[in-house]
Scaffold this motif. Structure first.
Motif, PDB file in Angstrom:
ATOM      1  N   SER A 144       0.973  -1.113   0.005  1.00 19.35           N
ATOM      2  CA  SER A 144       0.008   0.030   0.027  1.00 19.35           C
ATOM      3  C   SER A 144       0.938   1.165  -0.105  1.00 19.35           C
ATOM      4  O   SER A 144       1.868   1.340   0.704  1.00 19.35           O
ATOM      5  N   GLY A 145       0.445   2.363  -0.669  1.00 19.12           N
ATOM      6  CA  GLY A 145       1.258   3.468  -0.865  1.00 19.12           C
ATOM      7  C   GLY A 145       0.971   4.291  -1.920  1.00 19.12           C
ATOM      8  O   GLY A 145      -0.366   4.300  -2.430  1.00 19.12           O
ATOM      9  N   PRO A 191      -1.721  -4.444   3.428  1.00 15.29           N
ATOM     10  CA  PRO A 191      -3.033  -3.941   2.800  1.00 15.29           C
ATOM     11  C   PRO A 191      -3.927  -3.069   3.198  1.00 15.29           C
ATOM     12  O   PRO A 191      -4.501  -3.453   4.438  1.00 15.29           O
ATOM     13  N   SER A 192      -4.119  -2.115   2.576  1.00 14.71           N
ATOM     14  CA  SER A 192      -5.191  -1.031   3.172  1.00 14.71           C
ATOM     15  C   SER A 192      -6.768  -1.612   2.685  1.00 14.71           C
ATOM     16  O   SER A 192      -7.562  -0.756   3.233  1.00 14.71           O
ATOM     17  N   GLN A 193      -6.776  -2.634   2.022  1.00 11.73           N
ATOM     18  CA  GLN A 193      -7.931  -3.282   1.686  1.00 11.73           C
ATOM     19  C   GLN A 193      -7.788  -4.822   1.634  1.00 11.73           C
ATOM     20  O   GLN A 193      -6.720  -5.056   1.355  1.00 11.73           O
ATOM     21  N   ASP A 194      -8.867  -5.441   1.473  1.00 13.11           N
ATOM     22  CA  ASP A 194      -8.583  -7.075   1.228  1.00 13.11           C
ATOM     23  C   ASP A 194      -7.923  -7.251   0.029  1.00 13.11           C
ATOM     24  O   ASP A 194      -8.301  -6.483  -1.068  1.00 13.11           O
ATOM     25  N   GLN A 198      -4.497 -11.626   1.830  1.00 14.57           N
ATOM     26  CA  GLN A 198      -4.445 -11.063   2.830  1.00 14.57           C
ATOM     27  C   GLN A 198      -5.664 -10.259   3.169  1.00 14.57           C
ATOM     28  O   GLN A 198      -6.271  -9.740   2.266  1.00 14.57           O
ATOM     29  N   LYS A 199      -5.650  -9.936   4.335  1.00 15.14           N
ATOM     30  CA  LYS A 199      -7.018  -9.377   5.024  1.00 15.14           C
ATOM     31  C   LYS A 199      -6.789  -7.677   5.128  1.00 15.14           C
ATOM     32  O   LYS A 199      -5.470  -7.431   5.245  1.00 15.14           O
ATOM     33  N   GLN A 200      -7.680  -6.942   5.181  1.00 17.80           N
ATOM     34  CA  GLN A 200      -7.418  -5.392   5.072  1.00 17.80           C
ATOM     35  C   GLN A 200      -7.070  -5.131   6.574  1.00 17.80           C
ATOM     36  O   GLN A 200      -7.305  -5.913   7.704  1.00 17.80           O
ATOM     37  N   CYS A 201      -5.784  -4.327   6.730  1.00 17.33           N
ATOM     38  CA  CYS A 201      -5.259  -4.096   8.096  1.00 17.33           C
ATOM     39  C   CYS A 201      -6.440  -3.590   8.892  1.00 17.33           C
ATOM     40  O   CYS A 201      -7.178  -2.666   8.682  1.00 17.33           O
ATOM     41  N   VAL A 202      -6.201  -3.994  10.202  1.00 19.38           N
ATOM     42  CA  VAL A 202      -7.117  -3.358  11.302  1.00 19.38           C
ATOM     43  C   VAL A 202      -6.612  -2.554  12.250  1.00 19.38           C
ATOM     44  O   VAL A 202      -7.098  -2.338  13.367  1.00 19.38           O
ATOM     45  N   ARG A 203      -5.334  -2.076  12.029  1.00 19.60           N
ATOM     46  CA  ARG A 203      -4.495  -1.400  12.728  1.00 19.60           C
ATOM     47  C   ARG A 203      -4.129  -1.477  14.342  1.00 19.60           C
ATOM     48  O   ARG A 203      -4.309  -0.777  15.072  1.00 19.60           O
ATOM     49  N   TYR A 204      -3.768  -2.780  14.283  1.00 17.62           N
ATOM     50  CA  TYR A 204      -3.209  -3.151  15.856  1.00 17.62           C
ATOM     51  C   TYR A 204      -2.256  -2.595  16.298  1.00 17.62           C
ATOM     52  O   TYR A 204      -2.123  -2.189  17.355  1.00 17.62           O
TER      53      TYR A 204
END
Length: 238
Positions: A144-145, A191-194, A198-204
């Motif tokens: 992502s970028g 990834p910023s989306q699915d 890979q799944k979308q980041c949930v920002r842990y």
């Protein structure tokens, strides 16, 4: 007598980051690939980042230092003369299981340090020769970028849009604007989306402990499943 079907075309020792990339592309090309890995498959459910005791777990069994971790698949490493802390993981995915997923490229000038700065040696290749492989790896790893960073020559944008900038980042950007310094949104192998496997980041915010959500681009998520689907074998505990 060993049957011909049991003979591999390629044997990869170590199922880490580069081992995963090699296994995937060689298997996709139709070669019979066997990977020997001394560790085991990591499980997202075991990662400490979403558990109340995560700080204790990362201080021992999920430490980036195998001398501290002390698992059967680890081995002692002498770092007495090293100024760099030890940060590695023995298992499928290797140190990509624990890396922070910061996805920076070398600048074109980094390949010519002897010519430009009079130190070390120039690389035998340049940024332009690596660019197609940088871009292909971005796609494989769910990067992502934001494209168009003027610090680099023109090229393809990352496959996924950038993550939002949080308050701290905005404050830093505002300060750099005042100083007239160049800045750019960070590029990450998250990834910023699915995206694909890979799944979308949930920002842990705990990337360096392993991603319990299955978002971060460790090769045990992004590369080895593809390699296995193309017939590669991974032998763990080797």
């Amino acid at each position: 007598m060993v049957a011909r079907t049991d003979v591999a075309d390629v044997l990869i020792v170590g199922g880490g980051t580069s081992g995963g990339v090699a296994a995937r592309h060689l298997a996709e090309a139709g070669l019979r690939v066997v990977v020997l890995e001394q560790g085991y498959w990591p499980s997202e459910s075991d990662f400490p980042g979403n558990k109340p005791e995560y700080e204790l777990m990362v201080g021992k069994q999920w430490s980036g230092n195998p001398n501290v971790r002390g698992k059967p698949e680890d081995y002692p490493i002498n770092v007495d003369d090293s100024v760099q802390p030890l940060y590695m993981f023995n298992g499928v995915g290797g140190s990509s299981v624990l890396f922070a997923a910061c996805w920076s490229r070398a600048l074109p000038s980094d390949f010519r340090v002897k010519t430009l700065d009079g130190v070390a040696d120039d690389w035998p290749i340049g940024y332009e020769e690596l660019l197609p492989f940088y871009e292909a790896n971005d796609i494989d790893m769910g990067v992502s970028g934001l494209g168009g960073n003027p610090a680099y020559p023109p090229g393809a944008a990352p496959p996924l849009p950038p993550h939002p900038i949080h308050k701290t980042g905005r404050r830093m950007a505002e300060a750099m604007n005042k100083l007239g310094w160049h800045w750019w949104p960070g590029t990450t192998a998250i990834p910023s989306q699915d995206y694909r496997l890979q799944k979308q980041c949930v920002r842990y915010g705990i990337c360096h402990m392993g991603c319990p959500h299955g978002a971060k681009a460790s090769t045990h998520v992004t590369q080895f499943p593809v390699a296995l689907n193309h017939g590669a074998r991974v032998v763990t505990g080797a």
